[in-house]
Write a protein that holds these residues in place. Structure first.
Motif, short mmCIF file in Angstrom:
data_model
loop_
_atom_site.label_atom_id
_atom_site.label_comp_id
_atom_site.label_asym_id
_atom_site.label_seq_id
_atom_site.Cartn_x
_atom_site.Cartn_y
_atom_site.Cartn_z
N ASP A 83 0.32 14.54 9.46
CA ASP A 83 1.14 13.62 8.66
C ASP A 83 0.44 12.27 8.48
OD1 ASP A 83 3.05 15.49 8.41
OD2 ASP A 83 4.48 14.58 9.80
N ASP A 84 -0.12 11.74 9.57
CA ASP A 84 -0.74 10.42 9.46
C ASP A 84 -1.97 10.46 8.57
OD1 ASP A 84 1.24 9.51 11.06
OD2 ASP A 84 -0.03 8.93 12.75
N PHE A 85 -2.69 11.58 8.60
CA PHE A 85 -3.89 11.65 7.75
C PHE A 85 -3.51 11.76 6.28
CE2 PHE A 85 -7.83 13.50 6.02
CZ PHE A 85 -8.69 12.49 6.41
N ARG A 86 -2.44 12.50 6.00
CA ARG A 86 -2.01 12.60 4.59
C ARG A 86 -1.55 11.24 4.06
NH1 ARG A 86 -2.05 17.64 2.47
NH2 ARG A 86 -0.28 17.45 1.06
N LYS A 87 -0.94 10.43 4.94
CA LYS A 87 -0.59 9.06 4.51
C LYS A 87 -1.86 8.25 4.25
CE LYS A 87 3.75 8.86 7.02
NZ LYS A 87 3.96 8.91 8.47
N LEU A 88 -2.86 8.41 5.10
CA LEU A 88 -4.10 7.64 4.96
C LEU A 88 -4.84 8.00 3.67
CD1 LEU A 88 -6.03 5.63 6.51
CD2 LEU A 88 -7.23 7.68 7.32
N ILE A 89 -4.81 9.28 3.27
CA ILE A 89 -5.58 9.66 2.08
C ILE A 89 -4.79 9.43 0.79
CG2 ILE A 89 -7.02 11.27 3.37
CD1 ILE A 89 -5.59 13.61 2.17
N GLY A 90 -3.47 9.48 0.84
CA GLY A 90 -2.66 9.23 -0.36
C GLY A 90 -2.41 10.50 -1.17
N GLU A 99 -1.77 1.97 -2.92
CA GLU A 99 -2.84 0.98 -2.72
C GLU A 99 -3.40 1.09 -1.31
OE1 GLU A 99 -4.85 -0.94 -4.87
OE2 GLU A 99 -3.02 -0.50 -5.99
N GLY A 100 -4.71 1.05 -1.18
CA GLY A 100 -5.34 1.06 0.14
C GLY A 100 -5.64 2.44 0.68
N THR A 101 -5.07 3.48 0.07
CA THR A 101 -5.35 4.84 0.55
C THR A 101 -6.76 5.25 0.10
OG1 THR A 101 -4.36 5.82 -1.43
CG2 THR A 101 -2.92 5.52 0.49
N ILE A 102 -7.31 6.25 0.78
CA ILE A 102 -8.68 6.67 0.50
C ILE A 102 -8.80 7.18 -0.94
CG2 ILE A 102 -10.43 8.41 1.10
CD1 ILE A 102 -9.57 8.02 4.06
N ARG A 103 -7.81 7.94 -1.40
CA ARG A 103 -7.91 8.44 -2.78
C ARG A 103 -7.76 7.32 -3.79
NH1 ARG A 103 -4.63 13.92 -1.41
NH2 ARG A 103 -6.42 15.33 -1.21
N LYS A 104 -6.89 6.35 -3.51
CA LYS A 104 -6.75 5.23 -4.45
C LYS A 104 -8.08 4.49 -4.58
CE LYS A 104 -4.24 2.47 -6.99
NZ LYS A 104 -3.41 2.96 -8.09
N LYS A 105 -8.79 4.36 -3.45
CA LYS A 105 -10.02 3.58 -3.46
C LYS A 105 -11.21 4.36 -4.03
CE LYS A 105 -10.62 1.20 0.54
NZ LYS A 105 -10.39 0.94 2.00
#
Ligand code: CMP
Length: 138
Positions: A83-90, A99-105
């Protein structure tokens, strides 16, 4: 209790020079890398890894894209890793990612979306084993 997830930095992000920045963001978010490999998927490997999507219209493009260049595969450990990784990647579609997620960037499209993250504990095990078999821990 720590759990694990599986990730791949996809060909677009590798090609664009983002391996280092992405791994740093993963580490700073509290994930521990327990296995990692830079490799290139064969067509059969990509078709096998994404077999669940084989009836989808985008499947041929997905396989072509995922075999277009090297990827970085890794197993990650953290509390609530999936769950936490899916939040981090977006979100899968970077246009929808926060904003700030790996996919957004780093992602340019829903197909070339920079990074993969397992969607369940069960798939994390299956996907990690696909790359690392029984040798993932040290
Ligand atoms: P991921 O969730 O890592 O694994 C399945 C992949 O299929 C997904 O990332 C996207 O890269 C890709 N995908 C999903 N939906 C589409 C779509 N509509 N068009 C193209 N690729 C897609």
């Amino acid at each position: 209790m720590p759990s694990t997830t599986f990730t791949m930095i996809k060909p677009d992000a590798v090609q664009n020079g983002h391996i280092g920045a992405i791994l740093q963001q993963i580490n700073e978010a509290g994930f521990r890398i327990t296995a990692m490999e830079m490799t290139r998927l064969s067509r059969v490997e990509a078709e096998t890894f994404y077999a669940v999507h084989k009836e989808r219209p985008f499947f041929p493009d997905l396989v072509a894209y995922m075999t277009s260049g090297p990827i970085v595969a890794a197993i990650l450990e953290k509390d609530q890793a999936v769950d936490d990784f899916r939040k981090l990647i977006g979100a899968t579609d970077p246009a929808q990612a926060e904003e700030g997620t790996i996919r957004k960037k780093y992602a340019s499209s829903i197909a070339a979306n920079a990074i993969h993250g397992s969607d369940s504990d069960e798939n994390a095990q299956i996907e990690g084993s696909f790359f690392f078999g029984t040798r993932q821990r040290f």
